[in-house]
Design an enzyme around this catalytic site. Structure first.
Site, PDB file in Angstrom:
ATOM      1  N   ASP A  63       6.297   8.705  -8.327  1.00  0.00           N
ATOM      2  CA  ASP A  63       6.215   7.418  -9.038  1.00  0.00           C
ATOM      3  C   ASP A  63       5.539   7.579 -10.393  1.00  0.00           C
ATOM      4  OD1 ASP A  63       4.174   7.947  -6.983  1.00  0.00           O
ATOM      5  OD2 ASP A  63       3.106   6.270  -7.880  1.00  0.00           O
TER       6      ASP A  63
ATOM      7  N   ARG B 211      11.390   5.993 -13.503  1.00  0.00           N
ATOM      8  CA  ARG B 211      10.659   7.070 -12.823  1.00  0.00           C
ATOM      9  C   ARG B 211      11.558   7.745 -11.799  1.00  0.00           C
ATOM     10  NH1 ARG B 211       4.984   4.605 -12.780  1.00  0.00           N
ATOM     11  NH2 ARG B 211       5.260   2.762 -14.052  1.00  0.00           N
TER      12      ARG B 211
ATOM     13  N   ASP C  90       0.633   7.834 -16.662  1.00  0.00           N
ATOM     14  CA  ASP C  90      -0.444   7.659 -15.692  1.00  0.00           C
ATOM     15  C   ASP C  90      -1.589   8.627 -15.961  1.00  0.00           C
ATOM     16  OD1 ASP C  90      -2.120   7.092 -13.574  1.00  0.00           O
ATOM     17  OD2 ASP C  90      -0.447   6.417 -12.362  1.00  0.00           O
TER      18      ASP C  90
ATOM     19  N   LYS D 193      -1.109  -3.394 -18.600  1.00  0.00           N
ATOM     20  CA  LYS D 193      -1.644  -2.847 -17.349  1.00  0.00           C
ATOM     21  C   LYS D 193      -3.004  -3.494 -17.117  1.00  0.00           C
ATOM     22  CE  LYS D 193      -2.694   1.710 -15.463  1.00  0.00           C
ATOM     23  NZ  LYS D 193      -2.612   3.139 -15.748  1.00  0.00           N
TER      24      LYS D 193
ATOM     25  N   GLY E 238       2.040  -2.705  -9.326  1.00  0.00           N
ATOM     26  CA  GLY E 238       1.052  -3.556  -8.665  1.00  0.00           C
ATOM     27  C   GLY E 238       0.014  -4.101  -9.626  1.00  0.00           C
ATOM     28  N   ARG E 239      -0.086  -3.473 -10.763  1.00  0.00           N
ATOM     29  CA  ARG E 239      -1.017  -4.003 -11.776  1.00  0.00           C
ATOM     30  C   ARG E 239      -0.444  -3.802 -13.171  1.00  0.00           C
ATOM     31  NH1 ARG E 239      -5.728   0.311 -12.785  1.00  0.00           N
ATOM     32  NH2 ARG E 239      -4.611   2.131 -12.106  1.00  0.00           N
TER      33      ARG E 239
HETATM   34  P1  AMP Z   1      -1.405   4.893  -9.452  1.00  0.00           P
HETATM   35  O1  AMP Z   1      -2.379   5.659  -8.620  1.00  0.00           O
HETATM   36  O2  AMP Z   1      -2.028   4.252 -10.665  1.00  0.00           O
HETATM   37  O3  AMP Z   1      -0.196   5.675  -9.785  1.00  0.00           O
HETATM   38  O4  AMP Z   1      -0.944   3.663  -8.551  1.00  0.00           O
HETATM   39  C1  AMP Z   1      -0.246   3.815  -7.357  1.00  0.00           C
HETATM   40  C2  AMP Z   1       0.230   2.464  -6.883  1.00  0.00           C
HETATM   41  O5  AMP Z   1      -0.877   1.583  -6.622  1.00  0.00           O
HETATM   42  C3  AMP Z   1       1.122   1.727  -7.867  1.00  0.00           C
HETATM   43  O6  AMP Z   1       2.094   1.032  -7.149  1.00  0.00           O
HETATM   44  C4  AMP Z   1       0.158   0.781  -8.546  1.00  0.00           C
HETATM   45  O7  AMP Z   1       0.799  -0.325  -9.099  1.00  0.00           O
HETATM   46  C5  AMP Z   1      -0.761   0.393  -7.395  1.00  0.00           C
HETATM   47  N1  AMP Z   1      -2.087  -0.027  -7.853  1.00  0.00           N
HETATM   48  C6  AMP Z   1      -3.037   0.753  -8.401  1.00  0.00           C
HETATM   49  N2  AMP Z   1      -4.133   0.028  -8.708  1.00  0.00           N
HETATM   50  C7  AMP Z   1      -3.889  -1.246  -8.358  1.00  0.00           C
HETATM   51  C8  AMP Z   1      -4.624  -2.484  -8.415  1.00  0.00           C
HETATM   52  N3  AMP Z   1      -5.859  -2.543  -8.912  1.00  0.00           N
HETATM   53  N4  AMP Z   1      -4.021  -3.600  -7.955  1.00  0.00           N
HETATM   54  C9  AMP Z   1      -2.779  -3.556  -7.455  1.00  0.00           C
HETATM   55  N5  AMP Z   1      -2.035  -2.444  -7.365  1.00  0.00           N
HETATM   56  C10 AMP Z   1      -2.572  -1.295  -7.803  1.00  0.00           C
HETATM   57 MG    MG Z   2       1.133   5.254 -11.317  1.00  0.00          MG
END
Ligand code: AMP
Ligand code: MG
Length: 471
Positions: free
Chosen positions: A244, A174, A254, A104, A83-84
């Site tokens: 994930d 993953r 992460d 990222k 998502g980012r």
């Molecule tokens: P994480 O907690 O970093 O493992 O993220 C969990 C999910 O949320 C993943 O699919 C990320 O890509 C998405 N995500 C986290 N932060 C953002 C953001 N600022 N914008 C879009 N997607 C996000």
């Molecule tokens: Mg992640």
């Protein structure tokens, strides 16, 4: 920079073409020159800020966002994905190994689910420091090539300067990548992904059919065990071991809510969202086991059309996790204490020490560092451990010091020091301390750094320290 596309053949909707969104005023904050050389990255200095912010004007680069699912704190989300993050492609190092280059924080993707796809400067710099420190500690990890300030504000509570971090990984496959294809019933995609993972990470597997994917799972189990053992050796708490965030390669990925343990306690948790202690320091092996079971479930169709038979073949690998882990874990303690051979009573010796550490609120890193150096006569063991140490010393020999010195770091990336650096970055966009600190973190076992502040636990303990996911 010559980039190869690795994931586009796996399945439709697995690697979705998507371009980063350009940012206003990119400035290069951190650049990992040694890593850049290892990876033959030849982007000229003047172009680095633009390229690694995602301001791309090179049509040879075909960025993608990867799809994946994930069990987040035990709850399944079928469609998470990058998502980012944008995967620019893979580069070949001098041994022709491929490494993913991922940005990222370079803007929203089809997987953003309403998020802005951006990253604040604090978490970006934190990922750089933590992953480079972990690499120097000998813990398998993704690396950081660069951090670029975007010149834009990201709207968090409170608003913060934005940044893009360039992550380098041996792959981005993953457990959640397998769950994504399995949840779509895409058996051909699963097989293609498993074959890709085997080619990159376990090329020694040369069997075909079910044997091939059973061997794959066995290897992943082994790598996850090695990973958790090395985390626990250095006092690392990942904080968000969702499926994930679990790489098939066995690398740490992460760095959002991770932290280092100061005072020893298996129950230590720092993440603000981990209210049940699911990802506590001492629960990381159980979770890695659970995550491997989720991988096994995803692999069922590659083992047999008869589900019962597939379960019967996969289960022993999952059920054997605990015993395999315990063996590796005992070996880890034996190294941390320089124990001579394997003897009855060692287990009790270790648990007595850990009990004393917990009761007397002793610092994990500094205690093992002191025990190590005490063998050279250069420091004295804390009085709380004096009686225990008499028993321990009878179990050491002439090699103990060397073994312990390699297992027990002196320099770890302490939470409170990183917070000081991040506050500087958030306020001034720079930190005068960081360059020296990064240099010192490069030799954590035989450090020559002459700065007591860097070795010291926080003066007020860390009971109120909390980490956040860094979104
Ligand atoms: P994480 O907690 O970093 O493992 O993220 C969990 C999910 O949320 C993943 O699919 C990320 O890509 C998405 N995500 C986290 N932060 C953002 C953001 N600022 N914008 C879009 N997607 C996000
Ligand atoms: Mg992640």
């Amino acid at each position: 920079m010559k980039l190869v596309a690795r994931y586009t053949q796996v399945a439709d909707d697995f690697a979705v073409p998507d371009s980063p969104s350009a940012v206003a005023a990119p400035t290069l904050l951190l650049w990992n020159d040694v890593l850049a050389q290892q990876l033959n990255i030849d982007v000229a200095s003047a172009e680095r800020a633009d390229v690694f912010a995602g301001n791309l004007n090179n049509s040879d680069v075909k960025p993608v966002a990867l799809g994946y699912s994930g069990h987040q704190f035990g709850h399944f989300s079928p469609r998470l994905g990058d998502g980012r993050a944008h995967l620019l492609g893979a580069v070949a190092d001098q041994q022709q190994q491929l490494w993913d280059i991922q940005l990222k924080g370079a803007g929203a993707t089809p997987f953003s689910r309403g998020g802005d796809g951006r990253c604040a400067i604090g978490p970006a710099v934190r990922e750089y420091i933590m992953s480079e420190a972990m690499h120097a500690l000998g813990v398998p990890t993704t690396r950081c090539l660069a951090v670029v300030a975007s010149g834009e504000t990201v709207y968090r509570q409170p608003p913060q300067p934005g940044a893009i971090v360039t992550r380098v990984a041996s792959s981005h496959i993953r457990v959640g990548s397998f769950q994504y294809l399995a949840s779509q019933g895409d058996v051909a995609g699963l097989q293609a992904l498993a074959d890709l993972a085997i080619a990159r990470h376990y090329p020694e597997i040369n069997t075909t059919g079910p044997e091939r994917y059973l061997a794959f799972l066995a290897n992943v189990v082994e790598k996850q065990i090695a990973l958790v053992v090395s985390w626990m050796r250095v006092g690392f708490i990942h904080g968000v071991m969702n499926t994930d965030n679990t790489l098939i390669s066995g690398e740490t990925i992460d760095y959002g809510p991770c932290a280092m343990m100061n005072q020893f306690d298996f129950d230590t948790v720092f993440s603000s969202i981990d209210r049940q202690g699911r990802y506590a320091f001492g629960n990381q092996a159980n979770i890695a086991n659970w995550n491997c079971a989720r991988l096994a479930e995803s692999l069922l169709p590659l083992i047999s059309d008869d589900e019962e038979q597939a379960v019967a073949l996969l289960s022993p690998l999952i059920n054997g996790f605990a015993e395999q882990f315990n063996h590796a874990f005992s070996q880890m303690w034996a190294q941390k204490l320089g124990l001579d051979g394997d003897q009855a009573g060692d287990k009790e010796l270790v648990s007595e020490l850990l009990g004393l550490l917990k009761t007397h609120k002793l610092d994990y890193t500094n205690t093992f560092d002191t025990l190590t150096e005490s063998l050279q006569g250069s420091v004295t063991i804390a009085s709380d451990l004096a009686a225990w140490s008499i028993k321990w010393l009878t179990r050491t020999n002439a090699h103990s010091y060397q073994i312990m010195r390699q297992a027990n770091p002196r320099m770890i990336p302490r939470n409170h020091i990183i917070e000081t650096i991040l506050r500087d970055y958030e306020r001034d966009g720079a930190s005068s301390m960081l360059i020296d600190y990064l240099a010192a973190l490069k030799s954590p076992y035989y450090t020559m750094a002459n700065n007591a502040f860097w070795y010291s636990p926080p003066v007020d303990g860390d009971h109120n320290y909390q980490t956040f996911c860094g979104t």
